[in-house]
Motif scaffolding. Structure first.
Motif, PDB file in Angstrom:
ATOM      1  N   CYS A   5      -1.375  55.851  79.445  1.00 48.05           N
ATOM      2  CA  CYS A   5      -1.625  54.666  80.279  1.00 48.05           C
ATOM      3  C   CYS A   5      -3.020  54.734  80.899  1.00 48.05           C
ATOM      4  O   CYS A   5      -3.578  53.733  81.289  1.00 48.05           O
ATOM      5  CB  CYS A   5      -0.622  54.576  81.424  1.00 48.05           C
ATOM      6  SG  CYS A   5       1.071  54.279  80.962  1.00 48.05           S
ATOM      7  N   CYS A  29       6.181  59.884  80.916  1.00 52.16           N
ATOM      8  CA  CYS A  29       5.859  58.530  81.368  1.00 52.16           C
ATOM      9  C   CYS A  29       6.988  57.582  80.970  1.00 52.16           C
ATOM     10  O   CYS A  29       7.484  57.648  79.850  1.00 52.16           O
ATOM     11  CB  CYS A  29       4.557  58.079  80.731  1.00 52.16           C
ATOM     12  SG  CYS A  29       4.188  56.343  81.009  1.00 52.16           S
ATOM     13  N   HIS A  37       5.811  55.747  78.080  1.00 54.28           N
ATOM     14  CA  HIS A  37       5.467  56.584  76.935  1.00 54.28           C
ATOM     15  C   HIS A  37       6.380  57.802  76.929  1.00 54.28           C
ATOM     16  O   HIS A  37       5.995  58.865  77.419  1.00 54.28           O
ATOM     17  CB  HIS A  37       4.014  57.037  77.015  1.00 54.28           C
ATOM     18  CG  HIS A  37       3.027  55.915  77.021  1.00 54.28           C
ATOM     19  ND1 HIS A  37       2.430  55.450  78.173  1.00 54.28           N
ATOM     20  CD2 HIS A  37       2.567  55.151  76.009  1.00 54.28           C
ATOM     21  CE1 HIS A  37       1.621  54.454  77.849  1.00 54.28           C
ATOM     22  NE2 HIS A  37       1.689  54.241  76.562  1.00 54.28           N
TER      23      HIS A  37
END
Ligand SMILES: [Zn+2]
Ligand SMILES: [Zn+2]
Length: 815
Positions: free
Chosen positions: A167, A181, A184
């Motif tokens: 990000c 994340c 992710h």
């Protein structure tokens, strides 16, 4: 009619017609100033993704819309606004992926969303739409920031933060899932030191927790919030070194202090430098360097293999005076507690692993029933049920809870401890090193320091920036636009520099409910009178995935504004209900599984009303359900049956007929249906309300219905299938909207099921006559019969050998 099911209506035509009428007549408009019974019906505004409306959105909105329409039919003035939460990383990442600027992409997405939302027939008052990306809106988001800044609740500090390398931005703790994340799942989150703006929500932890106890919120949501706030009651204890240095540790179990055989400090702890002896220095420094390169998250998750270094120093255990070694280890974090722990390996798993690896002593200090001071500890025993203290001179045999208080008090008396409450809730980092958000309204001047942008200069407009890609530098893309960030200082006029970070998208949504009623105003964020009248929000419905982010932040911002005297209430949402989720054929919907339901296709084929009802019929609204194509035609058949009833009985002849022709059974059933639909709709049990209407319609078709029995059905259906209900209502001879009709009332006496006399025989002789609801099934009837005293006399409580059951007439028990 030869085939009664041949009657079929045209949903597309009906829905087009009524959506147009609603617009022309302002049917969905609320009179905000004039309303006498305001009911603010809020649903979580969507993020307008490029994929368009998700079936999960439709499920959420329809359920909330049913509630709004129901309240209106029950006499409230309902305000049901909608808007778009369009800033943030989702939009920006998608824009990067497709190579289109978000400023171009987002208005297109909003356009599409709005038309989809209109198509499903929500009672939304679009005159009060908000878009978080509109400078008319984010001017006030920036204003909110300034209010919190003035109150001392917005502070800038250098902090270790979660950084997603994919990000390329800071993540809130809530966005880190098991070290990865949330956007992710394959990308490990790293630790970075950055200067960040924080809202000091942690100072509100106790209030946020206290209010939950009395909140009319879904139990699940309250539990999630309470766990997230994470209050723990413990103590700070002081371990002194021979040189007189005081090391303060936080522990939730001061009762185990006699078992504290060593101390562990975070490698960054400020005392490590002075505690480290000359001969240990090179090892300690090497370890500290290694840890500094690690990410915060894997330290939190905790590697199985424990590492650490001995500083060479010792401190005195305040309880027994023992000299205990002082270590450093990566599993102790500076941000938690005091950055130092007393290690109790006998009763803490991580301490046990560490002690085992480092060959440090393990002592039992709590023993359960059947254990004593000598019972070995092959592993840590953190929770010993009914535990009493052992190996703790002066406290042996004292229950641990009692010892916890007594030991804390004794150490406090010696100046070596005090009771302390800790919270898991951390301050809210609102800085984002990204482009697609409202710039934080702060200017840095070499002479004046940090200067807030004067309110009359708001909004600080997000400048057009062709290359808005984030990079690894940890600095916002706006820092590339010197012509934008170089500004004169508002105080001294010298050249100064704008803050180039934008604010977290969760700040946009932390106050939008305050904006809706005042969305048409540019002079205030929210009008005081309208806010007093319409807020707190009467009913808020949304998903529990927002329990710890959006809902917590909204509560905090509201409390802060309350403390500033800007709103008259502390809690923004009087009632919150979490809806369930929809799965498809038993599996979570996802693009990779290829089982995503596109609502457009279903609305196109079946019409919005059928789709709405089908979604609500899948299961209890607060649980969700499994979407299976097979079921939807059943709903359509139901609506066709109602249509047939309206066609047959909606004429003038039928009207003249009135209720006179209705059978008593059907009248009873009507009252019972109204009662069930009323109670179930109120409690969000939409699936059973629909089931009640289906039963009623089948009974009407089997019986001899009259218009007085059909007419209430149109109103009961209005929250669920609004276009269809309007059309039926018109065909039944009304010229006003069904939404302006009064909700039908029921007679509770008639609503109870009709009673019949049940004759009870024992061995063929009549022994009792029972009143029983018509249709009582055999099991229940036999049970009631066996419990009757005059029956018990003859059966002597023995189980029957045989039972003869004639429904609604006879139970014959053979013993
Ligand atoms: Zn990420
Ligand atoms: Zn200045």
């Amino acid at each position: 009619m030869a085939d009664r099911d041949a009657v079929s209506y045209d949903p597309q035509g009906v829905e087009r017609k009524w959506q147009q009428r609603w617009e022309e007549r302002g049917t969905n408009h609320a009179d905000l100033a004039g309303a006498s019974h305001p009911f603010y019906n809020l649903m979580m505004f969507p993020y307008p993704s490029a994929e368009g409306l998700h079936v999960g959105n439709v499920f959420a909105f329809v359920g909330a819309d049913i509630q709004g329409r129901f309240r209106r039919l029950r006499g409230a003035d309902v305000f049901e606004p909608l808007g778009f939460d369009a800033f943030g990383i989702h939009s920006e990442n998608f824009a990067l992926k497709v190579g289109t600027h978000p400023a171009e992409l987002i208005p297109r997405n909003i356009e599409r969303f709005r038309s989809q939302l209109k198509r499903i027939g929500l009672m939304a008052d679009w005159r009060y739409e908000v878009q978080t990306t509109d400078p008319r809106y984010y001017k006030w988001t920036q204003w909110i920031f300034l209010q919190l800044y003035r109150a001392g609740l917005a502070v800038k500090r250098r902090a270790a933060v979660n950084w997603c390398p994919a990000c390329k931005t800071v993540l809130a703790n809530e966005q880190v899932i098991n070290g990865f994340c949330e956007r992710h799942p394959d990308v490990k989150v790293e630790q970075r030191m950055l200067d960040q703006w924080f809202f000091t929500i942690s100072g509100y932890a106790q209030r946020l927790l206290d209010h939950l106890e009395t909140a009319d919120w879904s139990h699940s949501t309250r539990t999630i919030q309470a766990n997230w706030i994470g209050r723990s009651d413990g103590a700070e204890l002081v371990f002194e070194t021979p040189a007189g240095k005081r090391i303060t540790v936080f522990t939730t179990r001061p009762d185990t202090v006699f078992g504290a055989t060593y101390l562990v400090l975070a490698p960054e702890h400020p005392l490590v430098e002075s505690l480290t002896t000359a001969e240990r220095r090179s090892d300690v420094n090497a370890y500290r360097r290694r840890v500094a390169a690690m990410d915060l998250v894997s330290r939190k998750v905790g590697e199985k293999t424990k590492t650490g270094e001995f500083t060479g120093s010792y401190a005195r255990n305040p309880a027994n005076g023992d000299s205990v070694p002082i270590w450093i280890a990566d599993y102790v974090l500076m941000e938690y507690g005091t950055g130092a722990i007393m290690a109790v390996p006998g009763h803490d798993e991580r301490d046990f692993e560490f002690a085992t690896a480092m060959k440090l002593p393990v002592v039992r200090v709590v023993a359960g029933p059947g254990q004593d001071a000598a019972t070995p500890l092959p592993a840590a025993e953190p929770d010993v049920p009914d535990g009493r203290l052992v190996n703790s001179p002066g406290y042996d045999d004292v229950p641990w809870q009692e010892a916890k208080r007594a030991i804390t008090a004794a150490l406090a008396a010696k100046g070596l401890g005090k009771p302390v409450v800790n919270y898991r809730l951390h301050d809210w980092c609102i800085s984002r090193q990204r482009y697609w958000g409202p710039p934080i309204p702060i200017i840095y001047c070499d002479a004046c320091g940090t200067v807030p942008v004067p309110e009359q200069d708001l909004p600080v407009v997000l400048p057009a920036l062709e290359d808005f890609r984030p990079d690894d530098s940890g600095v916002s893309p706006l820092a590339r636009l010197e012509s934008w960030y170089r500004v004169p200082c508002p105080k001294c006029g010298k050249t100064a520099r704008r803050e180039t970070d934008v604010s977290d998208t969760f700040l946009d949504s932390a106050w939008y409910f305050l904006r809706y009623p005042s969305a048409d105003r540019d002079d205030v964020a929210f009008d005081a009178g309208l806010t007093r009248k319409w807020l707190p929000v009467s009913s808020y419905i949304g998903g529990n995935e927002h329990a710890v982010l959006h809902l917590m932040y909204s509560r905090f911002v509201t409390m802060a504004l309350h403390d500033l005297g800007l709103v008259g209430f502390e809690e923004p949402f009087a009632r919150f209900r979490a809806h369930g989720t929809i799965v498809k054929d038993g599996a979570k919907m996802s693009k990779s599984r290829g089982n995503v339901v596109n609502p457009d296709a279903y609305v196109e084929r079946w019409g919005a009303d059928t789709f709405r009802m089908y979604l609500m019929f899948l299961g209890p609204y607060q649980d969700g359900g499994d979407f299976r194509d097979a079921g939807i035609s059943g709903i359509r058949r139901f609506l066709d049956k109602v249509w047939g009833l309206v066609e047959t009985h909606g004429g003038a002849d039928a009207r003249a007929h009135g209720r006179a022709g209705a059978s008593a059974d059907l009248v009873r059933m009507m009252h019972r249906t109204i009662q069930r639909v009323t109670e179930d709709t109120e409690s969000l049990a939409y699936n059973t309300a629909i089931a009640a209407m289906m039963e009623y319609v089948n009974a009407l078709r089997d019986g001899e219905p009259a218009i007085a029995l059909v007419e209430p059905l149109a109103i009961l259906l209005a929250p669920y299938a609004p276009h269809f209900a309007e059309e039926c209502w018109e065909r039944l001879g009304h010229s006003t909207s069904v939404m302006d009709a009064p909700w039908p009332s029921f007679d509770p006496a008639l609503a109870v099921a009709e009673e019949v006399e049940l004759v009870v025989q024992v061995n063929g002789k009549v022994r009792a006559r029972l009143r029983s609801a018509r249709g009582t099934p055999q099991e229940a009837a036999v049970q009631a019969a066996l419990a009757d005293p005059s029956v018990v006399k003859f059966t002597a409580g023995a189980p029957p050998k045989k039972v003869v059951f004639v429904p609604d007439r006879l139970v014959n028990i053979v013993v």
